[in-house]
Motif scaffolding. Structure first.
Motif, mmCIF file in Angstrom:
data_model
loop_
_atom_site.group_PDB
_atom_site.id
_atom_site.type_symbol
_atom_site.label_atom_id
_atom_site.label_comp_id
_atom_site.label_asym_id
_atom_site.label_seq_id
_atom_site.Cartn_x
_atom_site.Cartn_y
_atom_site.Cartn_z
ATOM 1 N N UNK A 233 0.831 -1.217 0.000
ATOM 2 C CA UNK A 233 0.000 0.000 0.000
ATOM 3 C C UNK A 233 0.862 1.263 0.000
ATOM 4 N N UNK A 234 1.998 1.216 0.700
ATOM 5 C CA UNK A 234 2.833 2.424 0.828
ATOM 6 C C UNK A 234 4.087 2.386 -0.048
ATOM 7 N N UNK A 235 4.272 1.301 -0.763
ATOM 8 C CA UNK A 235 5.529 1.115 -1.506
ATOM 9 C C UNK A 235 5.714 2.154 -2.612
ATOM 10 N N UNK A 236 4.661 2.431 -3.387
ATOM 11 C CA UNK A 236 4.769 3.306 -4.561
ATOM 12 C C UNK A 236 4.367 4.731 -4.179
ATOM 13 N N UNK A 237 5.343 5.615 -4.097
ATOM 14 C CA UNK A 237 5.093 6.992 -3.652
ATOM 15 C C UNK A 237 4.165 7.743 -4.603
ATOM 16 N N UNK A 238 4.162 7.331 -5.893
ATOM 17 C CA UNK A 238 3.307 8.023 -6.870
ATOM 18 C C UNK A 238 1.811 7.823 -6.573
#
Length: 675
Positions: free
Chosen positions: A291-296
């Motif tokens: 859930x938090x891995x992709x900053x985009x």
């Protein structure tokens, strides 16, 4: 001649309140003792009414006009509105829950309060009464039994049009018996909830696809976000922190405050407060890290049309998905719950788009009405110790826990200290699941946590290599299974292994491809019959797992540690007609399915003597017959005998066919001669 006196018209809502007080006074109910007015509402009820404070777009609408908390089954709340036209606001889709309707209409306000009280977790049932009128002679009231926090989680009690049922506990008992849900209504709610959840899953799948969330990530997003919405509560039941709501995700772009990080941090807080073991926490958080891995996905974006009515302005992808789940699933989760495997339904929907069906990985999840049926067949009750060694998303454990809790509440009374203690024991000590797949393990644990945490004994590991002590300490007396059918012998080794780990006399049921009973699993079957008894074989609908994977299945019921006696018969039942037709779009009722699912339990217990309600030919669908030690004659069709003795009707039809043939030949010959 006596002069007719016109009833005095009400000018204020207080006049209607006075009418209610007068009615309660006639029933000998005392103000501030038996009932409470809006200004003197009890503190516990006041807290429960805050359950709706989560709904960010609605303001606090105050408190109900009257409340009664003295009946043992459920509290009663009454909302009044001046003017008969203010009784209820509804459309063809049902009762309205927009802000104006809740403020201005009696029934809408009462139901809003009642569902909010259930959302708080402090009550499981509420009686909601809406009253409206213009004078003493033009008053109408509607009474509802409310069983969940969703906007459809109630039923109108049509035969009640006065307040007389409130007179005392005895009159309320009679009312409650008629008001509470019947088994048929519970079955219908289960089917409707499943259909509703599938509809939301389809829309959510589209939303996630549009935002490039990969299929394997989607169900982890759902389960993680649902956990983050739960209040953070310690093991003593004290609330430490509110669950997240959409307005908490503000789209801040710093690393420590971005939306994905907020969600994952909330999950950590939740799991830690519950004292979930650290190794289990780490496994779950490794999955939820997606859930938090992709900053985009935390950058502000134009809204997808699936959430455009729920959010103003731009929002991060994570907030858009979170908001959809919050409004369409979280706020209705208790009314959808019961036997419904929420994460399993989501998984199945996402799997369809990822793989087409479940055949490639051998995972086909069991429909909730089947888990309920199998749990009932085994007679699961408050004292059962239930084990599932191929847990999947925990569908069988969910149904078992629901049935065990119902039995405990029936025995001790709802909300009693004894019932609460027993339910705590059920959740912590009486359910055991083992699941190898890390993703499925996370879904199973989430599913159980969402139901007040029955996840204590869900373990990640290989069923066959798990330390022996896990099974010997647990001492299971019920075993429920839908093994991966890609496994050796269609998965039959799972029940062979499980029966070995059970108490003597324990019962196991497995739903499996029925080729396992006709030759594909001879090795396991022969070994089982030497130690255990095959009690029943139930042939299931051929389209049961459509549109996922078209497999022919049967349920086999076995008794542990009692070698099969070949001089006794086995029950063979044909349940191919369960009353449903399954399509890729829907589950269609074609032949009284609710009654058929109630009847199948009766047929299992009483055979041809069963007092069934649907239209059955019990001589056709029920057989008692012997099996051999071959392990390959476990299926219904192998024991169905075709009566070859001709009847008088058969004779008449044969003669008729012969004469028709003779006449036809004669006419042909005459025709040829005339040419």
């Amino acid at each position: 001649m006596a002069q007719l006196i016109e009833p005095k018209s009400y000018k204020l809502e207080d006049h209607l309140n006075d009418w209610v007080k007068a009615k309660l006074d006639v029933l000998k109910l005392k103000n501030q003792k038996d009932y409470y007015t809006e200004s003197a509402i009890p503190d516990y009820l006041k807290e429960a009414l805050k359950g709706r404070a989560k709904t960010e777009n609605k303001t606090n609408f105050g408190k109900p006009d009257f409340s009664i908390t003295g009946y043992k089954q459920a509290p009663v709340i009454i909302e009044n509105k001046l003017g008969l036209k203010k009784l209820i606001a509804e459309t063809k889709d049902g009762i309205r829950f927009d802000e104006k309707s809740i403020k201005d209409y009696a029934v809408n306000g009462a139901l809003y309060y009642a569902t909010g009280m259930i959302a708080s977790g402090k009550y499981h049932e509420v009686i909601a009464i809406g009253i409206a009128g213009d004078s003493d002679d033009t008053i109408e009231l509607k009474v509802y039994y409310v069983y969940g926090s969703g906007e459809h989680s109630f039923k109108l009690i049509e035969n009640v049009s006065t307040l007389d049922f409130l007179e005392n506990q005895k009159t309320f008992d009679v009312f409650y018996k008629d008001a509470s849900l019947t088994d048929d209504e519970k079955h219908d709610i289960l089917i409707k909830s499943q259909a509703e959840l599938q509809k939301y899953a389809k829309s959510l799948n589209k939303l996630m696809h549009n935002h490039n969330i990969t299929a394997p990530q989607r169900v982890l997003y759902v389960s993680g976000m649902l956990l983050s919405m739960q209040n953070v509560v310690d093991t003593a039941g004290t609330k430490i922190q509110d669950g997240l709501v959409p307005e908490d995700l503000k789209g801040i772009q710093t690393e420590s405050k971005r939306d994905g990080i907020q969600i994952v941090n909330q999950i950590k807080e939740f799991l830690t407060a519950r004292h979930i073991p650290i190794e289990k926490q780490n496994l779950m958080l490794a999955s939820f890290g997606e859930i938090s891995k992709d900053i985009q996905r935390d950058e502000l974006e134009i809204l997808d049309k699936e959430v455009s009515k729920l959010i103003d302005g731009k929002a991060s992808i994570n907030k858009q998905i979170f908001t959809f789940i919050y409004h369409n699933i979280f706020l209705s989760i208790d009314s959808m719950a019961g036997h419904l495997d929420i994460m399993g339904e989501m998984y199945s929907e996402f799997l369809k788009y990822a793989l087409g069906d479940g055949k490639e990985i051998g995972i086909v999840l069991t429909p909730p009405y089947i888990t309920k049926m199998m749990t009932t067949i085994l007679g699961v009750n408050q004292n059962s110790k239930v084990m599932d060694l191929a847990t999947g998303s925990a569908g069988f454990l969910i149904s078992s826990m629901e049935m065990m809790i119902d039995d405990a509440e029936a025995n001790y009374g709802k909300e009693t200290t004894s019932a609460k203690d027993k339910i705590s024991s059920i959740k912590k000590e009486q359910l055991l699941g083992v699941e190898l797949n890390a993703e499925m393990f996370t879904l199973a644990a989430t599913n159980m946590i969402l139901r007040g945490d029955g996840s204590s004994n869900i373990h990640k590991g290989n069923t066959f290599n798990t330390p022996e002590q896990l099974y010997t300490d647990f001492q299971a007396n019920k075993l429920l299974l839908n093994p991966p059918f890609s496994y050796d012998e269609n998965g039959m080794p799972f029940i062979a292994f499980g029966l070995e780990k059970m108490e003597k006399g324990g019962l196991g049921a497995i739903i499996i491809q029925d080729s396992a009973g006709s030759g594909k699993a001879v090795k396991s079957n022969q070994a089982m019959l030497k130690k255990h008894t095959l009690k029943a074989s139930i042939k299931m609908p051929t389209d049961l797992f459509q549109p996922m994977a078209g497999v022919q299945t049967s349920i086999y019921v076995l008794e542990a540690h009692k070698p099969h006696d070949y001089a006794t018969t086995v029950k063979f039942i044909d349940f191919r007609n369960d009353g449903y037709k399954r399509t890729s779009r829907a589950l269609q009722e074609i032949d009284k399915p609710t009654k058929r699912y109630a009847d199948i339990i009766k047929i299992y217990k009483a055979g041809r003597n069963a007092k069934v309600e649907a239209n059955w030919n019990l001589n056709e669908v029920y057989i008692e017959d012997f099996i051999t030690s071959s392990g390959s004659d476990w299926n219904f069709d192998q024991h169905k005998t075709i009566d070859s003795k001709p009847t008088l009707e058969d004779f008449k039809k044969t003669v008729s066919d012969y004469l028709a043939w003779e006449v036809s030949n004669i006419l042909k010959q005459r025709g040829d001669e005339g040419k």
